[in-house]
Design an enzyme around this catalytic site. Sequence first.
Site, PDB file in Angstrom:
ATOM      1  N   HIS A  81       0.910  -1.312  -0.114  1.00 13.66           N
ATOM      2  CA  HIS A  81       0.096   0.120   0.034  1.00 13.66           C
ATOM      3  C   HIS A  81       0.942   1.139   0.038  1.00 13.66           C
ATOM      4  O   HIS A  81       0.597   2.223  -0.716  1.00 13.66           O
ATOM      5  CB  HIS A  81      -0.920   0.063   1.334  1.00 13.66           C
ATOM      6  CG  HIS A  81      -1.775  -1.122   1.289  1.00 13.66           C
ATOM      7  ND1 HIS A  81      -2.447  -1.585   2.554  1.00 13.66           N
ATOM      8  CD2 HIS A  81      -2.013  -2.099   0.409  1.00 13.66           C
ATOM      9  CE1 HIS A  81      -2.991  -2.550   2.166  1.00 13.66           C
ATOM     10  NE2 HIS A  81      -2.836  -3.134   0.974  1.00 13.66           N
ATOM     11  N   HIS A 238      -9.141  -2.025  -4.675  1.00 11.60           N
ATOM     12  CA  HIS A 238      -7.826  -2.413  -3.759  1.00 11.60           C
ATOM     13  C   HIS A 238      -6.903  -3.312  -4.488  1.00 11.60           C
ATOM     14  O   HIS A 238      -5.725  -3.239  -4.065  1.00 11.60           O
ATOM     15  CB  HIS A 238      -8.332  -2.876  -2.665  1.00 11.60           C
ATOM     16  CG  HIS A 238      -7.321  -3.313  -1.528  1.00 11.60           C
ATOM     17  ND1 HIS A 238      -6.773  -2.469  -0.683  1.00 11.60           N
ATOM     18  CD2 HIS A 238      -6.659  -4.374  -1.387  1.00 11.60           C
ATOM     19  CE1 HIS A 238      -5.923  -2.685  -0.071  1.00 11.60           C
ATOM     20  NE2 HIS A 238      -5.775  -4.345  -0.275  1.00 11.60           N
ATOM     21  N   ASP A 242      -2.777  -2.765  -4.968  1.00 14.33           N
ATOM     22  CA  ASP A 242      -1.985  -3.920  -4.451  1.00 14.33           C
ATOM     23  C   ASP A 242      -0.861  -3.960  -5.826  1.00 14.33           C
ATOM     24  O   ASP A 242       0.299  -4.089  -5.621  1.00 14.33           O
ATOM     25  CB  ASP A 242      -2.668  -5.122  -4.320  1.00 14.33           C
ATOM     26  CG  ASP A 242      -3.104  -5.271  -2.738  1.00 14.33           C
ATOM     27  OD1 ASP A 242      -2.796  -4.306  -1.994  1.00 14.33           O
ATOM     28  OD2 ASP A 242      -3.798  -6.050  -2.600  1.00 14.33           O
ATOM     29  N   HIS A 265      -0.669 -10.840  -5.304  1.00 16.97           N
ATOM     30  CA  HIS A 265       0.610 -10.436  -5.171  1.00 16.97           C
ATOM     31  C   HIS A 265       1.524 -11.469  -5.802  1.00 16.97           C
ATOM     32  O   HIS A 265       2.527 -11.108  -6.567  1.00 16.97           O
ATOM     33  CB  HIS A 265       1.154 -10.397  -3.486  1.00 16.97           C
ATOM     34  CG  HIS A 265       0.189  -9.445  -2.783  1.00 16.97           C
ATOM     35  ND1 HIS A 265       0.206  -8.195  -3.040  1.00 16.97           N
ATOM     36  CD2 HIS A 265      -0.690  -9.684  -1.714  1.00 16.97           C
ATOM     37  CE1 HIS A 265      -0.424  -7.595  -2.088  1.00 16.97           C
ATOM     38  NE2 HIS A 265      -1.139  -8.469  -1.474  1.00 16.97           N
TER      39      HIS A 265
END
Length: 306
Positions: A81, A238, A242, A265
Amino acid sequence: MSLHKQKTVKKKIQLTGVGLHSGKIANLNIKPAKPNTGIIFIRTDLKNNNEVIPHVNNVSSAVLCTTISNEYGVKISTLEHLMGALFGLGVDNAIIELDSEEVPILDGSAKVFVEEILKVGLEISNTPIKVIRINNKIDFKDGNKSISIEPSKVNLEIDFELVYENKLIGNQKNKFQIYEDELTDVFNSRTFCLFEDIEKLRKIGLAKGGSLDNAIVVKDDKILNESGLRNKKEFVNHKILDCMGDIYLSGYRIIGKIKCSQGGHKLTNDLMRKVFEKNDNFSLVEINEKNLPNAIFGKQYLKSIA
């Protein structure tokens, strides 16, 4: 003042908060740095070998957050973030001091990082920025998950699809031109989880610092946070945040088009490692007004330095 010059924060920024997974309180400083420094993390709770450089090949874990490590095993986790905020605001150089392994989760988004950076302002140097230009299309797949990156002329496009069996989250899609579009909804979008997964996470030693103050919790067809969602596509937005943070581990902003379905991720890191496997996949380009249209780093950057 040129938008194509390297930038850093004008003053030191101090933040304190809990680590999402560790549950430990951490103090973080974002400090100005000279041109061509890049982003450097320093673990101030350690005396030796405490410098950790964000890089795609330094990712040691990508399970539920991104963790980077140096050659001595010193780690920085949950940095995505913060890295997303630095990427989106065009911060090229900064020293990040941290007295714990995990970056504070704050409200679960990049909102506080962005607000504090804009509060102190950006210092613009006379040194041209460098960007990575993608030359070849590259794909990566993992079962039903997929991600690709391909060339673009002057922007970074992130096109993301989220698919959940949970009916409230469901299938969400969104796309941003990162250097041109208003990114407030991306910066403000919080991490999220399903209520039924919380106990599982805590049993394996994760989410010790998680709460309704720093995460959206979904139970069946309800959001447990009293304030609800901050924007209609907060879940997928969101994931785009990421993705921005994870690709900034390349060390530079990127010109290319990213398309991702059901990623996270690990998938982003797998793709970026594949990009850097071959030198002909990308070019590192020094930018000035003579070799790139002013469209790049336009509206969003004008706002950030106003």
